[in-house]
Write a protein that holds these residues in place. Structure first.
Motif, short mmCIF file in Angstrom:
data_model
loop_
_atom_site.label_atom_id
_atom_site.label_comp_id
_atom_site.label_asym_id
_atom_site.label_seq_id
_atom_site.Cartn_x
_atom_site.Cartn_y
_atom_site.Cartn_z
N LEU A 158 0.84 -1.19 0.00
CA LEU A 158 0.00 0.00 0.00
C LEU A 158 0.88 1.25 0.00
O LEU A 158 1.95 1.26 0.62
N PRO A 159 0.45 2.29 -0.67
CA PRO A 159 1.22 3.53 -0.62
C PRO A 159 1.10 4.18 0.75
O PRO A 159 0.17 3.91 1.51
N ARG A 160 2.03 5.05 1.05
CA ARG A 160 1.99 5.79 2.31
C ARG A 160 0.75 6.67 2.33
O ARG A 160 0.57 7.51 1.46
N ALA A 205 -9.38 4.13 9.66
CA ALA A 205 -8.96 3.50 8.42
C ALA A 205 -7.60 4.02 7.97
O ALA A 205 -6.77 3.27 7.45
N VAL A 206 -7.34 5.30 8.18
CA VAL A 206 -6.03 5.87 7.84
C VAL A 206 -4.94 5.22 8.69
O VAL A 206 -3.85 4.88 8.19
N LEU A 207 -5.19 5.03 9.97
CA LEU A 207 -4.20 4.38 10.83
C LEU A 207 -3.93 2.95 10.38
O LEU A 207 -2.78 2.49 10.37
N ALA A 208 -4.98 2.21 10.01
CA ALA A 208 -4.78 0.84 9.53
C ALA A 208 -3.97 0.84 8.24
O ALA A 208 -3.08 -0.01 8.06
N ALA A 209 -4.28 1.77 7.33
CA ALA A 209 -3.51 1.87 6.11
C ALA A 209 -2.05 2.19 6.39
O ALA A 209 -1.13 1.70 5.71
N ALA A 210 -1.80 3.01 7.41
CA ALA A 210 -0.42 3.35 7.77
C ALA A 210 0.34 2.12 8.25
O ALA A 210 1.51 1.92 7.90
N ASP A 232 -15.79 -1.27 8.77
CA ASP A 232 -15.54 -2.17 7.65
C ASP A 232 -15.72 -1.42 6.33
O ASP A 232 -14.91 -1.57 5.40
N ALA A 233 -16.76 -0.60 6.22
CA ALA A 233 -16.98 0.17 5.00
C ALA A 233 -15.86 1.18 4.77
O ALA A 233 -15.39 1.37 3.64
N ALA A 234 -15.41 1.83 5.85
CA ALA A 234 -14.32 2.81 5.71
C ALA A 234 -13.02 2.13 5.29
O ALA A 234 -12.26 2.66 4.47
N LEU A 235 -12.73 0.95 5.84
CA LEU A 235 -11.52 0.23 5.47
C LEU A 235 -11.57 -0.22 4.02
O LEU A 235 -10.57 -0.14 3.29
N LEU A 238 -10.88 2.71 1.67
CA LEU A 238 -9.50 3.21 1.64
C LEU A 238 -8.50 2.15 1.21
O LEU A 238 -7.59 2.43 0.42
N LEU A 239 -8.65 0.92 1.70
CA LEU A 239 -7.68 -0.13 1.41
C LEU A 239 -7.99 -0.92 0.16
O LEU A 239 -7.09 -1.51 -0.45
N GLY A 240 -9.26 -0.96 -0.22
CA GLY A 240 -9.68 -1.84 -1.30
C GLY A 240 -10.15 -3.17 -0.74
O GLY A 240 -9.88 -3.51 0.42
#
Length: 701
Positions: A158-160, A205-210, A232-235, A238-240
């Protein structure tokens, strides 16, 4: 290591003789595995004196399947029990022959070594057994899932991520950056109202992506299924798709086990779930999050009663992971983490809070009879509703479900009680307008059609408390032609409502999200939350009010909140100022002065009087600890180990005792209780329940 029971020698010869006498051909004993023939097994047995590792021989046929983490079936005291292989060794400390494993239930290594270490730490902290914690950590097996060949997440890192919602918080962007870079920051986060756009699911979701962008896993724990669905919807947005899983009982046993296996095999490294997910086998864990830690749904109602926040705090320390405890409010336990220096606060500047929050005011309750039509709504409240309805939905929070959940004698005003269990009598909603209802006990559900007041003989009832059903009925009459929706209680819990004008009557925790935010919110009967006889009543009331107010539009967009109550009370003042941090500091200071949790550790011991006395006689308390009790519980209504009020029969006898110690002696107290439980269990004393740091340690006294 403790040995298993020998299966050879005299017992083995006796088994052969019995088989021959029955005409059965005796089975030749199977040889042991050539490599690491000893398996250390943790048994699924809740007895405290058996909370240790037992050694068993690994048959040659199971040499490759009895891997570390596999489920097995073994023989103990003449019975087959299940357990988990936790190690394979070449030798055993037991000098005699070892009993062999009966069967490998599944070669799937479901017990992760890191989860086992966490389970042992949680069991020690809670004065419980490892087996009880493992039952929470490892879901029941579904064989079909283990044979599935499912694809992993999309290829490529995943990108930063950009800081996004965290830009609004002091230190928020730095928190995201440290998670991406592999750091282990610890934060207590007070979230902004979410009706303006970037709400808490987007921020988490941003923290999980980080964490995923940094090559590590993420574990996010929320109170209930509605929160799981939002996060779950937010993840996914953002993550796909495919980069995270849900771990919740509401999805069913097969879906839960499928998500568990995907995490254990490392196919995905991000999970969102409810309290049991705190023990999920996330690989390369880099982030743990406990959202809304003050919600009592985070407290496990089964032994050893761990709290998800405490499990995640322990796990962050073991894994070296980042940790975030977040909420619209702030609990005293979260404030204690700040006071200890374990975490740093992440809050928005005051000017940002003022820009995002609705305008909050308090309307004094005039104390009129709540049974009168429209009496529960002051003129200012009705005016707020009428002015706000044209621009969108209006939320009405009512602290009690039902129709008339508490009643009293019309003549002498004594509360109406059930003759069977002493519980409060409630009046359900009439089947038709103007119809009469039979009072029903809220504790044991016994109807009382011939109720008569034992004090004056009166038979007429009046309301003491008005529930959400009666409130919705009153509002419908006061505002004819207005759509009225209910959420919570006997009605369906709504996840969301449209932006069209409507009244939404909800119980605390069941408030649906409104598209674009509510135009206003009305908080009724604030006294009902504040007058509960429990330690956390003020903290819990403010948390409920802030949750509801966070769904309202900002003041700049016309959003308003009106609380009906006594304006001078500290929780209502904290609501008006939107200052949960200041209220938490005051709560913690008061509890520290009184020696109450979280400033001290308290353990509640409940069970039969003989069992409680036996445990207290066996426990060796650390310096500074004290004992209150044992004392008998009420002969009819009592509070069980789960913390929920239950109805008892006349034949039940229950007693309880409280053990209190300084926070510095928390581990010593838990170890002493574990040792005492093991000793009394070995002597077959009556079993007791031990609950360390219950939500309300004074409940039931």
């Amino acid at each position: 290591m403790q040995p298993g029971t020998s299966g050879e020698g005299a017992d083995g010869q006796l088994s052969l003789l019995r088989s021959a006498a029955r005409g059965h051909r005796p089975r030749t004993p199977e040889g042991s595995a050539e490599r690491d023939p000893v398996a250390g097994v943790v048994l699924d047995v809740p007895l405290p004196h058996l909370d240790r590792v037992f050694d068993y021989a690994v048959p040659a046929s199971a040499a490759s399947s009895a891997v570390v983490g596999a489920r097995v079936r073994v023989r103990l005291a003449g019975q087959d029990v299940e357990g988990f292989v936790v190690e394979r060794r070449a030798t055993s400390e037991h000098a005699g022959a070892l009993q062999p494993l009966r069967r490998v239930v599944s070669p799937e290594p479901v017990l992760d070594p890191a989860v086992l270490a966490l389970a042992r730490a949680v069991a020690r902290r809670c004065a419980g057994t490892t087996a009880d914690v493992l039952r929470l950590a490892v879901p029941p097996r579904r064989a079909v899932v283990e044979t599935e060949d499912r694809p992993g997440p999309p290829a490529g890192p995943l990108p930063r991520p950009a800081a996004g919602p965290w830009e609004a918080y002091a230190g928020g962007a730095a928190l995201v950056a440290r998670v991406v870079d592999g750091g282990s920051p610890r934060a207590v986060w007070t979230s902004l109202p979410g009706a303006a756009g970037d709400d808490w699911p987007a921020a988490l979701a941003v923290l999980a992506a980080a964490a995923l962008a940094g090559g590590r896993g993420a574990l996010l724990v929320v109170p209930d299924a509605r929160d799981v669905a939002r996060l779950d919807a937010a993840l996914t947005a953002l993550l796909g798709a495919g980069r995270h899983v849900r771990l919740t009982a509401e999805d069913g046993p097969t879906a839960r086990y499928r998500a568990f296996v995907a995490l254990r095999r490392g196919r995905v490294r991000a999970v969102v779930g409810t309290r049991a997910a705190a023990l999920a086998p996330v690989q390369d864990l880099g982030l743990v999050v406990c959202w809304d830690d003050g919600d009592d749904l985070h407290a496990e109602p089964r032994a050893p009663y761990p709290h998800a926040r405490d499990v995640l705090v322990e796990r962050a320390g073991q894994a070296g992971a980042a940790a975030v405890v977040g909420s619209p409010s702030r609990s005293a336990a979260a404030q204690q983490l700040l006071a200890d220096g374990w975490a740093r606060v992440v809050v928005a500047p005051r000017e940002v809070v003022r820009a995002r929050a609705p305008r909050v005011a308090v309307a004094e309750d005039d104390g009129r009879d709540p049974a009168g039509p429209g009496a529960r709504l002051p003129a200012s409240a009705l005016r707020l509703v009428r002015e706000s309805l044209p621009s969108g939905p209006v939320l009405v929070q009512v602290p009690r479900a039902g129709y008339l959940p508490a009643t009293a004698c019309q003549r002498c005003r004594h509360p109406a009680r059930c003759a069977r269990c002493g519980g409060p009598l409630a009046l359900p909603q009439p089947d038709e307008p103007g119809g009469a209802s039979t009072p029903v006990c809220r504790w044991c559900a016994t109807s009382a059609p011939a109720w008569a007041c034992p004090h004056c003989g009166g038979r007429a009832l009046r309301s003491l408390v008005v529930g959400s059903g009666r409130t919705a009925e009153e509002l419908g009459r006061a505002l004819p032609g207005t759509t009225v929706r209910r959420s919570g209680g006997a009605a369906e819990v709504l996840a969301s409502v449209p932006a069209a004008p409507a009244l939404v009557v909800a119980t605390p925790g069941a408030e649906p999200v409104a598209e674009g935010g509510y135009s206003a919110a009305l908080l009724l009967d604030t006294w009902a939350l504040l007058s509960r006889a429990e330690l956390r009543s003020a903290e819990e009331a403010l948390r409920r009010w802030l949750q509801a107010a966070s769904l309202v539009r900002p003041a700049a967009d016309g959003g308003r909140v009106l609380a009906v109550g006594e304006a001078g009370l500290a929780p209502l003042q904290a609501l008006v100022r939107w200052d949960p941090g200041g209220h938490a500091e005051r709560e913690l200071a008061e509890r520290t002065e009184l020696g109450l949790p979280p400033a001290a550790v308290v353990a509640r011991v409940t069970g039969s009087p003989a069992g409680v006395r036996a445990l207290l006689a066996a426990v060796v308390l650390p310096p500074g600890a004290s004992v209150l009790g044992p004392a008998p519980l009420a002969p009819r209504a009592w509070v069980g180990a789960s913390g929920r009020r239950s109805a008892r029969t006349d034949g039940d006898e229950e007693a309880q005792a409280l053990l209190r110690a300084p926070r510095t002696a928390a581990t010593a107290l838990a170890d002493a209780l574990r040792a005492a439980r093991a000793a009394t269990s070995a002597r077959k004393e009556p079993p007791v329940r031990v609950h360390v740091d219950p939500l309300d340690p004074l409940e039931g006294w």
